[in-house]
Design an enzyme around this catalytic site. Structure first.
Site, PDB file in Angstrom:
ATOM      1  CE  LYS A  36      -7.722  -9.609  -5.207  1.00 31.92           C
ATOM      2  NZ  LYS A  36      -7.492  -8.117  -4.977  1.00 31.92           N
TER       3      LYS A  36
ATOM      4  N   GLY B 153      -5.126  -4.544 -13.131  1.00 33.81           N
ATOM      5  CA  GLY B 153      -5.686  -6.200 -12.506  1.00 33.81           C
ATOM      6  C   GLY B 153      -7.464  -6.101 -11.851  1.00 33.81           C
ATOM      7  N   GLY B 154      -6.895  -6.642 -10.953  1.00 29.07           N
ATOM      8  CA  GLY B 154      -8.285  -7.104 -10.038  1.00 29.07           C
ATOM      9  C   GLY B 154      -8.517  -6.318  -9.139  1.00 29.07           C
TER      10      GLY B 154
ATOM     11  N   GLY C 127      -0.697  -0.337   1.577  1.00 29.92           N
ATOM     12  CA  GLY C 127      -2.062  -1.246   1.745  1.00 29.92           C
ATOM     13  C   GLY C 127      -2.458  -2.112   2.639  1.00 29.92           C
TER      14      GLY C 127
ATOM     15  CB  SER D 268      -5.871 -12.060   5.263  1.00 32.53           C
ATOM     16  OG  SER D 268      -5.850 -13.497   4.616  1.00 32.53           O
TER      17      SER D 268
ATOM     18  NE  ARG E  80      -4.069  -5.734 -16.475  1.00 31.71           N
ATOM     19  CZ  ARG E  80      -3.181  -6.586 -15.553  1.00 31.71           C
ATOM     20  NH1 ARG E  80      -2.667  -7.736 -14.261  1.00 31.71           N
ATOM     21  NH2 ARG E  80      -1.451  -6.098 -15.457  1.00 31.71           N
TER      22      ARG E  80
ATOM     23  CG  ASN F 289     -12.288  -9.081  -2.748  1.00 36.04           C
ATOM     24  OD1 ASN F 289     -13.669  -8.510  -3.076  1.00 36.04           O
ATOM     25  ND2 ASN F 289     -11.672  -7.856  -2.151  1.00 36.04           N
TER      26      ASN F 289
ATOM     27  N   GLY G  63      -2.266   0.034 -12.336  1.00 38.24           N
ATOM     28  CA  GLY G  63      -2.205  -0.989 -12.667  1.00 38.24           C
ATOM     29  C   GLY G  63      -3.547  -1.277 -12.743  1.00 38.24           C
TER      30      GLY G  63
ATOM     31  CG  ASP H 103      -9.706  -5.598  -3.475  1.00 36.80           C
ATOM     32  OD1 ASP H 103      -9.688  -6.071  -2.456  1.00 36.80           O
ATOM     33  OD2 ASP H 103      -8.990  -6.822  -4.822  1.00 36.80           O
TER      34      ASP H 103
END
Length: 271
Positions: free
Chosen positions: A76, A139-140, A248, A26, A166, A97, A137, A113
């Site tokens: 995050k 996560g964040g 992605g 990025s 989680r 994020n 997944g 996201d």
């Protein structure tokens, strides 16, 4: 013609923070986008370990020309605590994020996201309404995608994560707003119309597939959040079967636009 990067004492600064950070694409794209819009601003990568995150934020916040922070793995959730105010979706997830300055110098956070991922899915031809989805997944990024899928009308969402605590926390957090629509999943995509990997599994060549590709079929939509490699083995397997896919890079292109809108909404960058 190549545009010359403007960089001088009046340049406004954005930071992107993660651990690791070398994989992010990025900084160049965001910096170019800002300068093409006539804004004297750049995005700079910062490699910061979890143990040093608090000290990093305290130190970098002293810079008067720092207007925003983009947050990537694994920060995050931790960066949510650095915000004095957040969007509703960030508050619901306990994660951010992207962060911009409030008028008093404190930080306001958002989580783009999920909205970005669903936008990329729609662009690729997948309409999530009424479909059963598997998400690997929690996560964040996974948390944000889970919320966005539910908000966009999936009929059922199964969540799988090797970290069962989680996973269970995310299911409990989201079940309050979407009762009866969430359940524990596995890496088996059988019976799902949508299968998404939001875990880091697949970044290394030695990684196993995060979703059992032997159970995929060509009618499924398959996504991955990983940006390096650009096309993961999971996506390669899905494309070989004729599945519609999102990689992605597709996600980040959509997320980048949402983050820039957020960062440019107020403060010095908005002028």
């Amino acid at each position: 013609m190549t545009q010359t990067l403007q960089l001088d004492g009046a340049t406004r600064v954005l930071a992107i923070v993660g651990d690791p950070i070398a994989q992010v694409k990025s900084p160049a794209g965001v910096s170019a986008s800002l300068q093409q819009q006539g804004r004297n601003a750049i995005l700079v990568p910062s490699h910061v370990s979890p143990a040093n995150l608090d000290a990093y934020v305290k130190g970098i916040s002293l810079a008067g020309n720092l207007d925003g922070i983009i947050v990537t793995v694994p920060h995050k959730f931790a960066m949510f605590a650095q915000c004095s105010s957040t969007s509703d979706r960030a508050r619901r997830l306990g994660a951010v994020n992207v962060m911009r300055r409030n008028a008093d110098g404190s930080w306001h956070g958002d989580m783009c996201d999920g909205a970005g991922y669903v936008a990329a899915m729609r662009e690729a031809g997948c309409q999530p309404e009424g479909k059963r989805a598997l998400l690997v997944g929690a996560g964040g990024a996974g948390s944000a995608i889970a919320l966005a899928l539910l908000e966009n009308g999936v009929s059922e969402l199964a969540i799988h994560d090797a970290d069962t605590s989680r996973r269970d926390q995310l299911i409990a957090r989201l079940s309050a707003g979407f009762p009866g629509q969430l359940r524990i999943g596995s890496n088996d995509p059988s019976g799902f119309a949508i299968a998404i990997n939001a875990s880091p599994t697949g970044m290394q060549a030695s990684d196993p597939l995060p979703i059992d590709a032997s159970k995929l079929d060509g009618t499924m939509f398959v996504g991955d959040v990983i940006t390096a490699p650009a096309v993961t083995p999971l996506i390669e397997s899905a494309r070989a079967l004729g599945c519609q896919t999102v990689v992605g890079g597709d996600m980040f292109a959509a997320v980048r636009e949402l983050m820039l809108d957020f960062l440019l909404a107020q403060g010095p960058l908005a002028r």
